[in-house]
Design an enzyme around this catalytic site. Structure first.
Site, PDB file in Angstrom:
ATOM      1  N   CYS A  96     -22.755 -26.961 -46.060  1.00 41.32           N
ATOM      2  CA  CYS A  96     -23.797 -27.996 -45.979  1.00 41.32           C
ATOM      3  C   CYS A  96     -24.848 -27.871 -47.079  1.00 41.32           C
ATOM      4  CB  CYS A  96     -24.438 -27.955 -44.604  1.00 41.32           C
ATOM      5  SG  CYS A  96     -23.183 -28.109 -43.318  1.00 41.32           S
ATOM      6  N   HIS A 100     -33.824 -29.685 -43.618  1.00 40.43           N
ATOM      7  CA  HIS A 100     -32.395 -29.631 -43.276  1.00 40.43           C
ATOM      8  C   HIS A 100     -32.219 -30.334 -41.929  1.00 40.43           C
ATOM      9  CE1 HIS A 100     -28.313 -28.381 -43.454  1.00 40.43           C
ATOM     10  NE2 HIS A 100     -28.392 -27.622 -42.382  1.00 40.43           N
ATOM     11  N   GLU A 116     -35.979 -23.469 -38.734  1.00 40.47           N
ATOM     12  CA  GLU A 116     -36.481 -24.041 -39.989  1.00 40.47           C
ATOM     13  C   GLU A 116     -37.999 -24.181 -39.943  1.00 40.47           C
ATOM     14  OE1 GLU A 116     -34.623 -27.727 -41.117  1.00 40.47           O
ATOM     15  OE2 GLU A 116     -35.540 -27.683 -43.114  1.00 40.47           O
ATOM     16  N   LYS A 173     -31.652 -36.962 -41.523  1.00 39.34           N
ATOM     17  CA  LYS A 173     -30.359 -36.895 -40.833  1.00 39.34           C
ATOM     18  C   LYS A 173     -30.405 -37.679 -39.522  1.00 39.34           C
ATOM     19  CE  LYS A 173     -28.474 -32.523 -42.636  1.00 39.34           C
ATOM     20  NZ  LYS A 173     -29.545 -31.977 -43.493  1.00 39.34           N
ATOM     21  N   HIS A 211     -25.520 -36.086 -40.467  1.00 39.51           N
ATOM     22  CA  HIS A 211     -25.323 -34.867 -41.256  1.00 39.51           C
ATOM     23  C   HIS A 211     -24.042 -35.039 -42.068  1.00 39.51           C
ATOM     24  CE1 HIS A 211     -25.269 -31.026 -42.890  1.00 39.51           C
ATOM     25  NE2 HIS A 211     -25.355 -30.267 -41.809  1.00 39.51           N
ATOM     26  N   PHE A 236     -23.848 -23.259 -43.006  1.00 37.07           N
ATOM     27  CA  PHE A 236     -23.144 -22.266 -42.203  1.00 37.07           C
ATOM     28  C   PHE A 236     -22.732 -21.131 -43.136  1.00 37.07           C
ATOM     29  CE2 PHE A 236     -21.202 -24.705 -38.343  1.00 37.07           C
ATOM     30  CZ  PHE A 236     -22.438 -24.682 -37.738  1.00 37.07           C
TER      31      PHE A 236
END
Lengths: 405, 90
Positions: free
Chosen positions: A164, A296, A307, A328, A333, A392
């Site tokens: 990502c 994010h 975050e 998002k 996403h 990830f």
């Protein structure tokens, strides 16, 4: 090595919110999500039923019938976005410039849907032979190669795959090439097309996809909504862009990376914080100059408070004065394309003086107690903004963008 | 060679390459039609699928026209029948 300032002179974007800058920004301005019932997936096979898919793509005439044979959807996204970005930039690709232009694009999974279709033929339908375009469609560098061939660009070109964070890593590397004189222009961004049944079942198994919608930072958030699309930025040395009278959308001012060394799916606070700090240092800017962060912000239970804690760690008291949103909530996403979509959106937000909201927000979560621009966009003219991508496997990439001065 | 078979091959070349069938003559080379080696693979794939045959790797380089396919098709079909009789692949 002398450092050059780097301008963004062209933007191209395709996502669930629209298929060009104007369409996408209008949806952001209205806080109107592009999330809807999944199409093209057999019903009844998934625990979730929503996605942020690009409708009616590609537009008629945008790509030839032969292009569509060769190109998986992920490469089609980047072909269309690159065309808008280059047209928008007005950059004339002379023979000399074509040799010194770089292309760096991100993709996490490449032509996964083509891969899956081929394996359905092989294993399920027991066909003895696969289509000879299987490999050209599947390879994750197909988008970069397409752009290189379409415009005759022969400079350094490669694909970045860091889940990502792919596109932010791609844009950051392209930015450094231009900044340090290793390229005179760059096309940077990325694309992703994850809507195949096998890929969706993989995400289902991780139990991070929402069964209703995406509500980042909201107390009742239930997970992410997957998205797709692509975006491309044209980067040039600021001086060269000014000299040719180009429209400067914004500057890329800094890029920071880090890795968590922590867990294959769980984020840490320290890793993202280190990447944000590195982006600020690379830009040579104080934390207090940042007025907006495109987070994010996946909308999962775990990402959002982590975050927020990372932002607090980097910005201290200034965190309370920052605006933070997750787009998002509207475009979903888009995995390896997320950084590209969000960088393009942050550039547009800085240029237009309007910060996009976090849509679908219902009630605050004490663990996410930042100013998340709930539901309504906000007029503001911050000088600097960050765009965060965390992958990830704990690979973090943060861009620092600067409003044109 | 049977007209029916050559017509079928011409149709497959025209359809896979999206070119007008009248341009695809028996002896127009694929190169003359603006096709490259990957396009030729696509044509071979379509021919194999249509006739349920296997074109051996070493023969692919010789496939440059509709005629070159039509002349070999009988052997490939016979080879396939032989494979089936022997219980071989496909």
């Amino acid at each position: 090595m002398p450092q050059r300032r780097v301008a963004v002179t062209g933007v191209g974007i395709v996502c669930a919110l629209g298929q060009n800058q104007a369409e996408v920004f209008e949806a952001l301005r209205q806080g109107r999500p592009g999330i809807g019932p999944l199409t093209g997936i057999p019903p009844g096979q998934l625990r979730f039923g929503k996605g942020a898919q690009v409708q009616d793509f590609p537009p008629r005439g945008a790509l030839s019938a032969k292009d569509l044979d060769y190109l998986d959807r992920f490469a089609q996204f980047v072909a269309v976005a690159a065309r808008e970005a280059l047209g928008d930039s007005g950059l004339e690709l002379t023979a000399d410039l074509r040799r010194r232009t770089a292309i760096v694009l991100g993709s996490s999974i490449g032509g996964e849907a083509s891969h899956e279709a081929a394996f359905v033929d092989l294993y399920k339908l027991e066909r003895g032979r696969l289509h000879p375009f299987t490999i050209p469609r599947v390879m994750p560098n197909a988008g970069v190669s397409r752009v290189s061939m379409e415009y005759g660009i022969t400079g350094p070109a490669w694909t970045v795959s860091t889940a990502c964070s792919s596109s932010n890593h791609a844009i950051g590397q392209a930015f450094w090439l231009v900044r340090h004189g290793l390229a005179e222009a760059a096309l940077a961004g990325g694309s992703e097309a994850p809507f195949s049944l096998g890929m969706l079942k993989g995400w289902e198994a991780l139990r991070v996809v929402s069964d209703d919608t995406c509500r980042p930072f909201s107390a009742d958030r239930r997970g992410m909504i997957l998205g797709e699309g692509g975006a491309v930025l044209v980067l040039e040395p600021l001086e060269a862009a000014l000299a040719r009278g180009a429209r400067i959308h914004a500057e890329v001012a800094g890029f920071g990376m880090s890795s968590d060394a922590h867990h294959i799916t769980q984020p840490s606070v320290e890793g993202p914080a280190a990447a944000m700090q590195a982006a600020l240092e690379d830009a040579g800017v104080a934390a207090e100059a940042v007025g907006y962060i495109n987070a994010h912000g996946t909308g999962t239970r775990l990402n959002d408070p982590t975050e927020c804690a990372a932002i607090r760690m980097v910005f201290g008291d200034h965190a309370a004065r920052l605006a933070v949103s997750s787009t998002k909530s509207m475009h979903g996403h888009a995995l390896g394309a997320a950084g590209a979509l969000e960088a393009a959106i942050t550039v547009m937000a800085l240029e237009r003086g309007l910060l996009p909201p976090t849509a679908n927000f219902t009630r605050p979560d004490p663990e996410c107690d930042l100013d998340v621009i709930p539901n309504e966009p906000r007029p503001a003219q911050p000088e600097y903004a960050l765009s965060n991508s965390f992958a990830f496997g704990g690979l973090n990439a943060v861009l620092a963008l600067r409003r044109r001065s | 060679m049977a007209q029916e078979l050559t017509d079928k091959i011409i149709r497959i070349v025209a359809e896979t390459q999206r070119i007008p069938p009248e341009q695809v003559t028996l002896d127009a080379t694929f190169r003359e039609l603006g096709l490259d080696s990957l396009d030729a693979m696509n044509i071979v794939f379509a021919i194999e699928s249509e006739f349920n045959i296997n074109v051996p790797d070493e023969e692919v380089k010789n496939i440059t026209t509709v005629r070159s396919i039509a002349e070999r098709l009988g052997d490939w079909l016979a080879q396939n029948r032989g494979d089936e009789a022997a219980g071989g692949p496909d």
